[in-house]
Design a protein around this motif. Sequence first.
Motif, PDB file in Angstrom:
ATOM      1  N   GLU A  56       0.838  -1.196   0.000  1.00  0.00           N
ATOM      2  CA  GLU A  56       0.000   0.000   0.000  1.00  0.00           C
ATOM      3  C   GLU A  56       0.877   1.252   0.000  1.00  0.00           C
ATOM      4  O   GLU A  56       0.597   2.214  -0.717  1.00  0.00           O
ATOM      5  N   ARG A  87       2.304   1.654  -3.409  1.00  0.00           N
ATOM      6  CA  ARG A  87       1.264   2.148  -4.318  1.00  0.00           C
ATOM      7  C   ARG A  87       1.051   3.648  -4.138  1.00  0.00           C
ATOM      8  O   ARG A  87       0.960   4.398  -5.115  1.00  0.00           O
ATOM      9  N   LYS A  88       1.032   4.098  -2.899  1.00  0.00           N
ATOM     10  CA  LYS A  88       0.859   5.529  -2.632  1.00  0.00           C
ATOM     11  C   LYS A  88       2.044   6.335  -3.168  1.00  0.00           C
ATOM     12  O   LYS A  88       1.868   7.410  -3.727  1.00  0.00           O
ATOM     13  N   GLU A  89       3.251   5.811  -2.985  1.00  0.00           N
ATOM     14  CA  GLU A  89       4.445   6.490  -3.497  1.00  0.00           C
ATOM     15  C   GLU A  89       4.402   6.575  -5.020  1.00  0.00           C
ATOM     16  O   GLU A  89       4.758   7.599  -5.600  1.00  0.00           O
ATOM     17  N   GLN A  98       1.722   6.651  -6.871  1.00  0.00           N
ATOM     18  CA  GLN A  98       0.715   7.645  -7.227  1.00  0.00           C
ATOM     19  C   GLN A  98       1.290   9.053  -7.109  1.00  0.00           C
ATOM     20  O   GLN A  98       1.061   9.899  -7.973  1.00  0.00           O
ATOM     21  N   LYS A  99       2.050   9.301  -6.041  1.00  0.00           N
ATOM     22  CA  LYS A  99       2.674  10.614  -5.858  1.00  0.00           C
ATOM     23  C   LYS A  99       3.655  10.895  -6.993  1.00  0.00           C
ATOM     24  O   LYS A  99       3.687  11.997  -7.535  1.00  0.00           O
ATOM     25  N   ARG A 116       3.667   9.595 -10.022  1.00  0.00           N
ATOM     26  CA  ARG A 116       2.927   9.812 -11.273  1.00  0.00           C
ATOM     27  C   ARG A 116       2.345  11.221 -11.324  1.00  0.00           C
ATOM     28  O   ARG A 116       2.366  11.873 -12.365  1.00  0.00           O
ATOM     29  N   ALA A 117       1.801  11.678 -10.195  1.00  0.00           N
ATOM     30  CA  ALA A 117       1.239  13.024 -10.142  1.00  0.00           C
ATOM     31  C   ALA A 117       2.332  14.057 -10.394  1.00  0.00           C
ATOM     32  O   ALA A 117       2.117  15.039 -11.120  1.00  0.00           O
ATOM     33  N   ARG A 126       3.143  14.007 -14.090  1.00  0.00           N
ATOM     34  CA  ARG A 126       2.088  14.684 -14.853  1.00  0.00           C
ATOM     35  C   ARG A 126       2.218  16.202 -14.727  1.00  0.00           C
ATOM     36  O   ARG A 126       2.075  16.930 -15.712  1.00  0.00           O
TER      37      ARG A 126
END
Length: 141
Positions: free
Chosen positions: A78, A81-83, A85-86, A88-89, A92
């Motif tokens: 988890e 996964r959070k890392e 997402q950070k 990827r953001a 972007r």
Amino acid sequence: MKNLITLMLLLFSVVAFAQERGERRSEMSDEEMAILGAKRLAMQLDLNEEQEAKLKELYTKRIGEQRELMQERRKEREEIRKELQKERAKIREEHLEMSEEYKAELKKILTEEQYTKWEQLQEKRRKGRKMHMQKGRRNQG
């Protein structure tokens, strides 16, 4: 030593057997699984009550350790996964900044009419890519 190896092999076979019956296992408590495993092995090896009790304790300990390990791994996944997402953001956002800088530079080079036409071409390309990706998803499903 030989008994320990035999015990470990049997323990792994019980664990493998329990995995085959995943549904039943999920319905049972740790204590129930330990008792079942100890009783099964006691019957197979003709163990006395003291041996069975010690085996139950060993199973209970092992099941608890395995459950803790699984929970730790779940937490680690988890966090990863959070890392991601950070990250990827962040990518972007950087991409958006670069895109805006690119557009500003392009606007300096092109006339108003050329820039408008370029934007229309970009929009047409985006729509084409979306349709192409949707077709690919339909073909995969």
